[in-house]
Write an enzyme that holds these catalytic residues in place. Structure first.
Site, PDB file in Angstrom:
ATOM      1  N   TYR A  74       0.846  -1.234  -0.085  1.00  0.00           N
ATOM      2  CA  TYR A  74      -0.097  -0.125  -0.035  1.00  0.00           C
ATOM      3  C   TYR A  74       0.944   1.322  -0.072  1.00  0.00           C
ATOM      4  CZ  TYR A  74      -3.913   3.023   1.507  1.00  0.00           C
ATOM      5  OH  TYR A  74      -4.778   4.250   1.792  1.00  0.00           O
TER       6      TYR A  74
ATOM      7  N   LYS B 166      -0.715  -1.143  -4.622  1.00  0.00           N
ATOM      8  CA  LYS B 166      -1.673  -0.167  -4.658  1.00  0.00           C
ATOM      9  C   LYS B 166      -0.965   1.152  -4.854  1.00  0.00           C
ATOM     10  CE  LYS B 166      -5.765   1.659  -1.929  1.00  0.00           C
ATOM     11  NZ  LYS B 166      -5.430   2.902  -1.610  1.00  0.00           N
TER      12      LYS B 166
END
Length: 291
Positions: free
Chosen positions: A134, A162
């Site tokens: 992330y 991501k």
């Protein structure tokens, strides 16, 4: 089961002022995502205010979400300040039936690349679940360079990243850079207003805040972009145009709580010290909702 591909919809986590998950409300939100066609549920991301929840409440949230779906996989955020805590959250999520994990390098003190690598190595090794990196430099003060992502990609259970929208606004070039560095990873983007272009450029996943409340509209946009239908993707994206303006102006978290209240999906408010939208923005939001 589809993981780290297509639309990953990120709901809020309704909680009481004391930080207790309101399970019926969370279940309602997650059921809405599956019915709307989301490919996965992104639970306990930034929109899910994971840093405001205790271990027990995070575990309860995962159990509630997993119990609310029939076939849609749940990706659970496991970020924490300490590595041992993140490992514990990862094991808890696996034990409650999560299909994958999402990890941000959260720290009060900015981390070095070696510190982030050791953190990810330890958490990725805590379970057999596939893990998504992330990248959220706005909150973690850490930027994932593509060359460093290539190093992380060698960890067996790391399967995806991501990414935020690039500062250059050239998402196609950014995607190509990460593809060259880590060709085995699923590469997806957040920053909803730019994800049409990311998906049209060939990104694997849209990690969507708006999808957490408006899954059908977001799923339609995702499907059009993934099949390369530029005209339909533009039409679907236009439905969100006013919401994207508000996202870029004030961020998405406060907007999503207010929208969830307006749609009567929950009465939950933001965890303190966060405050809700001022009245003028609430009025703008009413006309911006893609319903």
């Amino acid at each position: 089961m589809t993981l780290f591909v297509g639309l990953s919809a990120f709901p809020i986590t309704p909680m009481t002022p004391a930080g207790e998950v309101i399970a019926p409300d969370l279940r309602r939100l997650v059921e809405r995502l599956e019915a709307g066609g989301a490919d996965s549920v992104g639970l306990l991301g930034s929109t899910g205010t994971y840093m405001f929840l205790s271990r027990d409440e995070r575990r309860r949230a995962v159990a509630t979400a997993v119990g609310a779906v029939t076939s849609t996989p749940v990706i659970a955020g496991v970020g924490a300040m300490r590595t041992d805590e993140a490992q514990t959250f990862a094991r808890d999520a696996a034990g409650e039936g999560a299909a994958g994990l999402l990890l941000a390098p959260v720290s009060y003190t900015p981390l070095t690349e070696e510190e982030v690598f050791q953190h990810f190595l330890a958490v990725a090794s805590a379970t057999d679940l596939p893990l998504c990196i992330y990248s959220n430099p706005g909150t973690t003060n850490f930027t994932f360079r593509s060359s460093f992502v290539a190093r992380l990609a060698a960890i067996p259970t790391i399967a995806a990243i991501k990414l935020p929208l690039p500062a250059s606004r050239d998402v196609a070039a950014d995607l190509a850079d990460f593809r060259r560095a880590a060709p085995g990873l699923s590469i997806g983007y957040s920053g909803d207003w730019g994800c049409k272009d990311a998906m049209l450029a060939g990104a694997d996943c849209w990690y969507s805040v708006a999808g957490g409340l408006f899954p059908q509209q977001a799923a339609d946009l995702t499907a059009a972009a993934m099949r390369g239908d530029h005209e339909e993707a533009e039409r679907c994206d236009a439905v969100f145009a006013e919401l994207w303006k508000l996202f870029r102006k004030v961020g998405s978290l406060r907007l999503m709580y207010a929208a969830a209240n307006m749609l009567e999906l929950t009465d939950a408010q933001l965890p303190k010290p966060l405050l809700g939208l001022e009245q003028g923005l609430r009025e703008r939001l009413v006309s911006a909702l893609p319903v």
